[in-house]
Design a protein around this motif. Structure first.
Motif, short mmCIF file in Angstrom:
data_model
loop_
_atom_site.label_atom_id
_atom_site.label_comp_id
_atom_site.label_asym_id
_atom_site.label_seq_id
_atom_site.Cartn_x
_atom_site.Cartn_y
_atom_site.Cartn_z
N SER A 124 0.82 -1.21 0.00
CA SER A 124 0.00 0.00 0.00
C SER A 124 0.86 1.27 0.00
O SER A 124 0.47 2.29 -0.57
CB SER A 124 -0.96 0.02 1.19
N GLY A 176 -4.00 -0.93 -5.67
CA GLY A 176 -3.84 -1.16 -4.23
C GLY A 176 -2.79 -0.23 -3.64
O GLY A 176 -2.85 0.10 -2.45
N ASP A 189 -1.45 3.05 -2.55
CA ASP A 189 -2.15 4.31 -2.28
C ASP A 189 -1.23 5.45 -1.87
O ASP A 189 -1.64 6.61 -1.86
CB ASP A 189 -3.27 4.14 -1.25
N THR A 246 -6.21 3.64 -7.07
CA THR A 246 -6.19 3.63 -5.61
C THR A 246 -5.26 4.68 -5.01
O THR A 246 -5.25 4.88 -3.79
CB THR A 246 -5.74 2.24 -5.12
#
Length: 333
Positions: free
Chosen positions: A89, A110, A112, A133
């Motif tokens: 992430s 995914g 971020d 994302t």
């Protein structure tokens, strides 16, 4: 920690199945390490794990990976491509900075957060994709990436960008900033000399100081109706900002030294002409017109500007050229 660091003769490593973590600085400064095989179960790559592995050419990050530590691949000068799975992430601080041969980055859905200085001084980085994302790019993340040549379209939901993220990215041509980020930070595009296309979303309320300074290819810009303030020297060094479209009926507050000159054509909302004329800064512009929804679209063709104001069609910069204007039915007007 430092388990196999400074092994100056080590050229390849095959990490066996069952290993899940690469600890802090494990291969730090292994300058001849060219090949590393990571097993599918790796979940954690610690801080400085491969820093200064100058010869490392490829790295395959498995889908099991969830943590990519700060400085993990800093100064790995031979890596040319990297794919970061969506299971990660957050890309940590300085993670791939100074990877001077890095040319392409693939970010999985995914991811971020791109951390502070994550890809700073990757001077040959040309392309990177932006997952839907992505929400955060921290300060200096791509500074000095002079080869970066990609349309940087940030997704709706993106919320935060730090300062000087794209400073001196001289090849960057296009950016789109969604209103969900609310503020354009200071110096974020400083010195982006090729930046010609900028979209600023409705919802953005402030532009930080020197945000577009020395973006010398920027000739036209539309500012959203939600914009309230423009910081110091935002357009400093842009001597040919030909057209500025302002969507707010209330003139935004303006800092010091925002404009290189006052030759720009301002297009303001219908009914707001007096407000802009009476403003201590906006009133310095000699060419201010209202957009009252005439149905005639503004058009730029090289140095020719065509727009409508007060029931008239204005053509500027034609210099003796024949200009034909047609209505939506194709009839000459």
């Amino acid at each position: 920690e430092y388990a196999l660091s400074k092994c100056y003769s080590l050229t390849s490593v095959n990490i066996p199945e069952g290993v899940t973590e690469i600890p802090y600085a494990c291969f730090y400064d292994d300058r001849l390490l060219a090949e590393v095989n990571l097993p599918a179960g790796i979940t954690f790559i610690g801080e400085k794990a491969f820093t200064n592995c100058f010869a490392l050419q490829t790295i395959n990050l498995p889908n099991s990976l969830t943590n990519l530590g700060n400085y993990a691949f800093k100064n790995c000068e031979s890596i040319s491509e990297v794919s970061i799975p969506g299971s990660v992430s957050t890309i940590g601080q300085w993670t791939f900075s100074q990877c001077r041969n890095l040319q392409g980055v693939t970010l999985g859905e995914g991811v971020d957060t791109i951390g502070y200085c994550a890809f700073r001084e990757c001077v040959n980085l040309e392309h990177i994709n932006i997952p839907s994302t992505l929400k955060v790019i921290d300060s200096f993340a791509f500074q000095y990436d002079s080869a970066l040549n990609v349309d940087f379209i940030l997704p709706e939901g993106f919320s935060f960008m730090g300062v000087t993220v794209f400073g001196d990215c001289v090849s960057l041509p296009t950016v789109s900033l969604p209103g969900t980020m609310t503020e354009i930070p200071g110096e974020v595009f400083w010195g982006c000399a090729s930046l010609a296309n900028v979209t600023i979303g409705e919802g953005i309320t402030a532009i930080g100081e020197e945000a577009f300074a020395n973006c010398t290819s920027l000739h036209k810009l539309t500012l959203p109706s939600t914009l309230e303030s423009i910081g110091d020297a935002v357009f400093d060094g842009i001597t040919q900002l030909d057209t500025l479209v302002l969507k707010s009926s209330v003139p935004p507050t303006v800092g010091n030294g925002v404009f290189a000159n006052y030759n720009t054509l301002l297009i303001v909302p219908c009914g707001s002409l007096n407000a802009y004329h009476s403003h201590p800064v906006w009133g310095l512009f000699g060419n201010v017109v209202e957009d009252c929804g005439s149905g005639i679209d503004e058009h730029d063709a090289q140095d020719i500007n065509i727009y409508a104001t007060n029931g008239r069609i204005i053509v500027e910069g034609a210099d003796g050229e024949i200009v034909r204007i047609f209505d939506i039915n194709g009839k000459s007007v």
